[in-house]
Design a protein around this motif. Structure first.
Motif, PDB file in Angstrom:
ATOM      1  N   ASP A 135      -1.652  -0.189   6.232  1.00 49.26           N
ATOM      2  CA  ASP A 135      -2.142   0.516   7.356  1.00 49.26           C
ATOM      3  C   ASP A 135      -4.107  -0.025   7.449  1.00 49.26           C
ATOM      4  O   ASP A 135      -4.485  -0.167   8.986  1.00 49.26           O
ATOM      5  CB  ASP A 135      -1.718   1.769   7.416  1.00 49.26           C
TER       6      ASP A 135
ATOM      7  N   ASP B  92       0.930  -1.418   0.021  1.00 54.54           N
ATOM      8  CA  ASP B  92      -0.110  -0.040   0.259  1.00 54.54           C
ATOM      9  C   ASP B  92       0.501   1.328  -0.593  1.00 54.54           C
ATOM     10  O   ASP B  92       1.309   1.112   0.359  1.00 54.54           O
ATOM     11  CB  ASP B  92      -1.000  -0.190   1.328  1.00 54.54           C
TER      12      ASP B  92
ATOM     13  N   ASP C 196      -0.677   4.832   1.047  1.00 48.68           N
ATOM     14  CA  ASP C 196      -0.654   6.363   1.820  1.00 48.68           C
ATOM     15  C   ASP C 196      -0.416   5.458   3.299  1.00 48.68           C
ATOM     16  O   ASP C 196      -1.058   4.575   3.621  1.00 48.68           O
ATOM     17  CB  ASP C 196      -2.076   6.710   1.396  1.00 48.68           C
TER      18      ASP C 196
END
Ligand code: MG
Length: 282
Positions: A226, A17, A19
């Motif tokens: 996250d 991922d 961001d």
């Protein structure tokens, strides 16, 4: 005679991922992950960006990060494979964009926007999404520059939204969305409205292409993220890495088919420490 039927090499694929995982969530910078990124390069590992970001944004980041690997955009709705990459031969008939073979899964953004308009009319839901904002407004909301925001607005198969109504209305919204063949998933900053696609499905799809292209290899997969929209990808990897996100009340707690590792710090610092340690041990 040497038996050539056994698998002769191990290849590593890192699905990450962006961001608040590889990129710092405020500065969008990955400087703290540089040592681990160098290590991946030296090991010949593939760095597959897997994000809610668009094709245009990911082209930009792939270029900056110097990765020649495929990438996954719009939460699994977009798959892009560089023409020069061996696995692009698996999808020879897909359209060519800026040096990538691309394919899309799920529903078109036009259909998603139409559904949002209908739901607003019928139920009076209060929400705003990317289609309501100019690049300047999106920049003010996210800290992106106008040029970055313009790339973020070029969406194909998903719509990020901010919910501005009550939690009970949201329950109804989610039900109506599902009735229309879509789903809502939670990213770090926005809710994402999309068809039945997922980063985990795109990861599986890419892995099949890799396996078909390199039958002599075994693949070790590592996935980092996250947020809820990373959970499927993390749990199906051989090594799933959870990056803590201070914005969430709680960090993801997952059970994977492989090993789950919790990074000690957020963002690129956490990325760096876990990936460095893992690659030292592999
Ligand atoms: Mg994230």
């Amino acid at each position: 005679m040497v038996n050539r039927s056994f698998k002769q090499e191990t290849r590593f694929i890192v699905f990450t991922d962006l961001d608040a995982t590889l990129l710092d969530k405020h500065s969008y910078d990955w400087a703290h992950a540089t040592p681990a990124l160098k290590m991946l390069e030296n090991k010949g590992a593939e760095l597959v960006l897997s994000s809610s970001k668009t094709f245009s944004e990911l082209c930009y980041f792939a270029g900056k990060l110097g990765t020649q690997a495929p990438f996954i955009g719009e939460n699994g709705g977009v798959l892009a494979i560089p023409n020069s990459h061996p696995i692009s031969r698996q999808i020879p008939d897909e359209p060519n964009h800026q040096g990538y073979r691309t394919l899309t899964n799920g529903l078109s953004r036009d259909r998603i926007l139409l559904a949002i308009a209908t739901l607003r009319d019928e139920f009076g839901f209060r929400l705003q999404g990317f289609s309501d904002w100019s690049a300047l407004e999106l920049g003010q909301l996210t800290g992106l520059s106008v040029a970055q925001a313009e790339r973020a607005l070029r969406r194909q198969v998903s719509e990020p939204i901010l919910w501005q109504d009550s939690p009970s209305q949201f329950v109804m919204f989610e039900r109506e969305v599902e009735r229309r063949g879509m789903k809502v998933i939670r990213g770090g900053r926005f809710l994402h409205l999309m068809g039945q696609t997922d980063k985990a499905d795109a990861m599986k799809q890419l892995l099949e292409y890799y396996e078909a292209s390199f039958p002599q290899a075994t693949f070790t997969t590592i996935a980092l993220g996250d947020s809820q929209n990373d959970a499927g990808m993390i749990t199906q990897a051989d090594f799933g890495i959870v990056i803590p996100n201070s914005k969430h009340s709680e960090t993801l707690v997952l059970e994977g088919r492989g090993e789950i590792i919790y990074a000690p710090q957020a963002g690129p610092s956490g990325w760096n420490s876990v990936v460095s340690e893992l690659f030292e041990s592999l």
